[in-house]
Design an enzyme around this catalytic site. Structure first.
Site, PDB file in Angstrom:
ATOM      1  N   HIS A   9       0.879  -1.171   0.000  1.00  0.00           N
ATOM      2  CA  HIS A   9       0.000   0.000   0.000  1.00  0.00           C
ATOM      3  C   HIS A   9       0.916   1.220   0.000  1.00  0.00           C
ATOM      4  O   HIS A   9       1.945   1.211   0.678  1.00  0.00           O
ATOM      5  CB  HIS A   9      -0.824   0.119   1.282  1.00  0.00           C
ATOM      6  CG  HIS A   9      -1.804  -0.961   1.543  1.00  0.00           C
ATOM      7  ND1 HIS A   9      -1.553  -2.002   2.395  1.00  0.00           N
ATOM      8  CD2 HIS A   9      -3.073  -1.138   1.099  1.00  0.00           C
ATOM      9  CE1 HIS A   9      -2.610  -2.786   2.462  1.00  0.00           C
ATOM     10  NE2 HIS A   9      -3.555  -2.293   1.688  1.00  0.00           N
ATOM     11  N   ASP A  51       2.020   2.222   3.515  1.00  0.00           N
ATOM     12  CA  ASP A  51       2.880   1.401   4.371  1.00  0.00           C
ATOM     13  C   ASP A  51       4.334   1.437   3.923  1.00  0.00           C
ATOM     14  O   ASP A  51       5.218   1.197   4.737  1.00  0.00           O
ATOM     15  CB  ASP A  51       2.362  -0.030   4.599  1.00  0.00           C
ATOM     16  CG  ASP A  51       2.001  -0.798   3.362  1.00  0.00           C
ATOM     17  OD1 ASP A  51       0.903  -1.343   3.305  1.00  0.00           O
ATOM     18  OD2 ASP A  51       2.835  -0.867   2.439  1.00  0.00           O
TER      19      ASP A  51
HETATM   20  C1  XLS Z   1      -7.790  -6.595   4.123  1.00  0.00           C
HETATM   21  C2  XLS Z   1      -7.275  -6.812   2.778  1.00  0.00           C
HETATM   22  C3  XLS Z   1      -6.096  -5.936   2.392  1.00  0.00           C
HETATM   23  C4  XLS Z   1      -5.878  -5.994   0.902  1.00  0.00           C
HETATM   24  C5  XLS Z   1      -5.038  -4.884   0.368  1.00  0.00           C
HETATM   25  O1  XLS Z   1      -8.575  -7.365   4.641  1.00  0.00           O
HETATM   26  O2  XLS Z   1      -6.982  -8.161   2.626  1.00  0.00           O
HETATM   27  O3  XLS Z   1      -4.956  -6.300   3.086  1.00  0.00           O
HETATM   28  O4  XLS Z   1      -5.320  -7.206   0.513  1.00  0.00           O
HETATM   29  O5  XLS Z   1      -5.611  -3.642   0.601  1.00  0.00           O
END
Ligand code: XLS
Ligand code: NI
Ligand code: NI
Length: 441
Positions: free
Chosen positions: A106, A109
């Protein structure tokens, strides 16, 4: 890239040692260097493992009742760019040592959010350059990127589905930057996971309007991708709830309806996650099968949940029979193209040492290697496919064919069947088939 210190000292690059390893960190089933082919590809080419930055580097393993426990000696806890770069260094060292070929992120992050979008973009750009240097030096490749449109308080009522148009615009700008970053890193895909794209109460929500905004948002992202010649594939990642009470991308079938309703079908496919499937009240095979039937399975977030809990525990997928069922569907569609198996998984709060990152991923990789082998063996054996074919064979006779072709009416069915004895069924043999699968795992 800084010629940085080792962040995982004492951990050697993981090796394959076979079924009886001396080293608990050795692969027992996954041999990344084997040239053995299964249905035309090596295990490495089939499985396309990815690790995610958010869980691996940014999840401190806190829970609503307790403080983070994860030990991260490379991280000084600050929001500085230097710290962000050091985390990237640690991550790429981890990926290389763990023999993981791909990664996912992301925007927020990998790089700290600034006071303005412009400052956030500068931060992101600096970190993307740092990641690109690692990639050029032979580090893992980018499976997909995404934007975090759920953590900041501005997104409390949604991003694309916010009641506030300026929040929508802010989120759109953020996605523009995330797409630029994904393209700069050669990303093979881009994910939309809408944790806040839904509602907590319908009393304050205009659902039809929010859904149409969500479609507009996707359309704008697709247009921008075209404008910058980003060739990666777009994926929606369905999830029914958590953090919102209801999320519009509830499951694969719901998303397919959404895409068809707004003319986006075929332009966006899916990233299916095991624990989201179970939260939706489905099995992973169900979600994968729905996606494949619509030619829309792009990638997989590989994890698993605790069946007796009602939330997204994001555990490492270490159950080989689950992995076999997943790989049966993946092999059935001819394997991944742009997608792969992203471990969207975190360690338990009690597994807080850096070395646990290796144990966790290694276990997931071995489980999937077993799953792949089992799935290929089930397909080579052919009993399962032959059973299903025979189970439906009446549809290959003239009556079945005519019904399928739409050449027979209700009245004709009535004429044909009215004086016949009631049709008899054959056994579905479920237990026999379940046991058959286990024979290969
Ligand atoms: C959350 C999601 C997230 C996605 C990416 O539950 O799995 O981690 O994979 O935004
Ligand atoms: Ni996910
Ligand atoms: Ni998830």
């Amino acid at each position: 890239m800084s010629a940085s210190a080792e962040h995982f000292p004492g951990v050697r690059t993981l090796r394959f040692e076979g079924p009886d390893p001396k080293d608990t960190l050795a692969f027992r089933h996954y041999d990344p260097d084997s040239s053995e082919r299964v249905e035309g590809r090596t295990a490495r080419e089939h499985l396309r493992f990815a690790a995610c930055f958010w869980h691996t580097m940014r999840n401190g393993l806190g829970d609503p009742f307790g403080a983070p426990t994860a030990l991260t000696p490379w991280d000084d806890g600050s929001e500085s760019l230097d710290n962000a770069k050091r985390r990237v260094d640690a991550f790429f060292e981890f990926l290389t040592k763990c023999r993981i070929d791909f990664w996912c992120f992301h925007d927020r992050d990998i790089a700290p959010e600034g006071r303005t979008l412009a400052e956030s973009e500068r931060n992101l750009h600096a970190i993307v350059e740092h990641c690109a240097a690692h990639q050029r030096a032979g580090g893992a490749k980018l499976l997909w990127g995404t934007a975090n449109l759920f953590s900041h308080p501005r997104y409390a009522s949604g991003a694309a589905t916010s009641p506030n148009a300026r929040v929508f615009a802010h989120a759109a700008a953020q996605v523009k930057h995330a797409l630029d970053a994904t393209k700069a890193l050669g990303g093979l895909g881009y994910v939309f996971w809408g944790g806040r794209e839904g509602y907590t109460s319908l009393l304050n929500t205009d659902m039809p309007r929010e859904r149409s905004h969500l479609a507009r948002f996707l359309g704008m992202a697709l247009d921008y991708a075209k404008a910058i010649d980003f060739r990666g594939r777009f994926y929606i990642e369905p999830k029914p709830k958590e953090p919102s009470t209801h999320q519009y991308d509830a499951d694969a079938a719901t998303c397919l309806n959404f895409l068809r309703e707004f003319g986006l079908f075929g332009r966006v496919s899916f990233n299916i996650e095991t624990n989201h499937a179970t939260l939706a009240g489905h099995t992973m095979e169900h979600e994968l099968t729905v996606a494949v039937a619509a030619n829309s399975l792009g990638s997989i977030d590989a994890n698993m949940g605790t069946p007796n809990l009602g939330w997204d525990t994001d555990q490492f997928p270490i159950d080989p029979s689950l992995c076999a069922r997943v790989m049966l569907v993946v092999l059935g569609m001819g394997g991944f193209t742009t997608g792969g198996l992203n471990f969207d998984a975190k360690r338990r709060r009690e597994s807080f040492e850096p070395i646990d990152l290796f144990h966790a991923h290694r276990a997931g990789m071995d489980a999937f290697a077993r799953g792949l082998r089992a799935a290929a063996a089930i397909r080579a054996d052919g009993t399962l496919a032959e059973f299903v074919r025979r189970h439906y064979r009446s549809w290959d006779d003239s009556l079945g064919r005519k019904i399928e072709a739409g050449e027979i009416s209700l009245a004709e069915c009535e004429r044909l069947m009215r004086d016949e004895p009631s049709p008899t069924l054959e056994s579905g043999r479920q237990e026999m088939l379940e046991d058959l699968i286990l024979r290969f795992v």
